[in-house]
Design a protein around this motif. Structure first.
Motif, PDB file in Angstrom:
ATOM      1  N   ILE A 199      70.242  74.939  85.016  1.00  0.00           N
ATOM      2  CA  ILE A 199      69.371  73.772  85.087  1.00  0.00           C
ATOM      3  C   ILE A 199      68.149  74.130  85.921  1.00  0.00           C
ATOM      4  CG2 ILE A 199      70.572  72.738  87.058  1.00  0.00           C
ATOM      5  CD1 ILE A 199      70.050  70.005  85.583  1.00  0.00           C
ATOM      6  N   ASN A 200      67.001  73.677  85.478  1.00  0.00           N
ATOM      7  CA  ASN A 200      65.732  73.969  86.139  1.00  0.00           C
ATOM      8  C   ASN A 200      65.247  72.756  86.930  1.00  0.00           C
ATOM      9  OD1 ASN A 200      65.567  76.539  84.755  1.00  0.00           O
ATOM     10  ND2 ASN A 200      65.047  75.364  82.934  1.00  0.00           N
ATOM     11  N   ASP A 214      62.705  71.026  86.571  1.00  0.00           N
ATOM     12  CA  ASP A 214      62.107  69.975  85.736  1.00  0.00           C
ATOM     13  C   ASP A 214      63.151  69.182  84.953  1.00  0.00           C
ATOM     14  OD1 ASP A 214      62.888  71.756  83.756  1.00  0.00           O
ATOM     15  OD2 ASP A 214      60.895  71.961  82.879  1.00  0.00           O
ATOM     16  N   GLY A 215      64.447  69.462  85.155  1.00  0.00           N
ATOM     17  CA  GLY A 215      65.508  68.732  84.467  1.00  0.00           C
ATOM     18  C   GLY A 215      65.913  69.336  83.141  1.00  0.00           C
ATOM     19  N   SER A 216      65.305  70.445  82.740  1.00  0.00           N
ATOM     20  CA  SER A 216      65.713  71.122  81.512  1.00  0.00           C
ATOM     21  C   SER A 216      66.773  72.164  81.857  1.00  0.00           C
ATOM     22  CB  SER A 216      64.514  71.800  80.838  1.00  0.00           C
ATOM     23  OG  SER A 216      64.023  72.848  81.648  1.00  0.00           O
ATOM     24  N   PRO A 272      70.012  73.918  74.455  1.00  0.00           N
ATOM     25  CA  PRO A 272      69.082  73.430  75.480  1.00  0.00           C
ATOM     26  C   PRO A 272      69.104  71.908  75.569  1.00  0.00           C
ATOM     27  CG  PRO A 272      67.878  74.101  73.516  1.00  0.00           C
ATOM     28  CD  PRO A 272      69.319  74.441  73.273  1.00  0.00           C
ATOM     29  N   PHE A 273      68.728  71.386  76.742  1.00  0.00           N
ATOM     30  CA  PHE A 273      68.636  69.946  76.948  1.00  0.00           C
ATOM     31  C   PHE A 273      67.546  69.646  77.974  1.00  0.00           C
ATOM     32  CE2 PHE A 273      71.327  71.396  80.325  1.00  0.00           C
ATOM     33  CZ  PHE A 273      70.969  70.617  81.411  1.00  0.00           C
ATOM     34  N   THR A 274      67.134  68.393  78.017  1.00  0.00           N
ATOM     35  CA  THR A 274      66.230  67.896  79.049  1.00  0.00           C
ATOM     36  C   THR A 274      66.776  66.558  79.521  1.00  0.00           C
ATOM     37  OG1 THR A 274      64.333  68.954  78.012  1.00  0.00           O
ATOM     38  CG2 THR A 274      63.860  67.218  79.596  1.00  0.00           C
ATOM     39  N   ASP A 318      64.447  61.380  84.278  1.00  0.00           N
ATOM     40  CA  ASP A 318      64.202  61.350  85.721  1.00  0.00           C
ATOM     41  C   ASP A 318      65.310  60.658  86.500  1.00  0.00           C
ATOM     42  OD1 ASP A 318      61.821  62.675  85.361  1.00  0.00           O
ATOM     43  OD2 ASP A 318      60.625  60.835  85.287  1.00  0.00           O
ATOM     44  N   TYR A 336      70.072  66.216  89.611  1.00  0.00           N
ATOM     45  CA  TYR A 336      69.901  67.590  89.136  1.00  0.00           C
ATOM     46  C   TYR A 336      70.851  68.616  89.740  1.00  0.00           C
ATOM     47  CZ  TYR A 336      65.708  65.654  87.164  1.00  0.00           C
ATOM     48  OH  TYR A 336      64.835  64.885  86.453  1.00  0.00           O
ATOM     49  N   VAL A 358      69.313  70.876  69.922  1.00  0.00           N
ATOM     50  CA  VAL A 358      69.042  70.379  71.267  1.00  0.00           C
ATOM     51  C   VAL A 358      70.132  69.370  71.612  1.00  0.00           C
ATOM     52  CG1 VAL A 358      67.406  69.093  72.698  1.00  0.00           C
ATOM     53  CG2 VAL A 358      66.556  70.676  70.980  1.00  0.00           C
TER      54      VAL A 358
END
Length: 66
Positions: free
Chosen positions: A10-11, A13-15, A27-29, A32, A36, A55
Motif C-alpha cells: 500500500i502506498n 496515496d491509498g493505492s 491493484p486497488f485505490t 480518503d 492506510y 482492478v
C-alpha cells in the motif's frame, strides 16, 4: 461474489496491491475515509475489468468468522 485476498502493498496515496487466493495481484485505490496502516490485512473485494486490466473495487476488511 466477493473474492478474498491479502493487501500485500500500500502506498501513501491509498493505492496498492491485493494478492488473491489464486496468487493473482490486483491493484486497488482506497478512498480518503479508509485507514492506510493495513498491509497484510485480510480483505474481500470485487473485481472490475478496466482499460488498465483488473482492478479491485469495494475493498472491505474480512472478519475472523469468514
Amino acid at each position: 461474489m466477493l473474492r478474498k485476498g491479502k493487501i500485500t502493498s500500500i502506498n501513501n496515496d491509498g493505492s496498492g496491491i491485493i494478492t488473491d487466493e489464486n496468487e493473482q495481484e490486483i491493484p486497488f485505490t482506497l478512498g480518503d475515509s479508509f485507514f492506510y496502516n493495513i498491509k497484510d490485512a485480510d480483505v474481500k473485494f470485487d473485481i472490475k475489468l478496466t482499460d488498465l486490466g483488473l482492478v479491485a473495487v469495494d475493498v472491505q476488511l474480512a472478519t475472523e468468522e469468514e
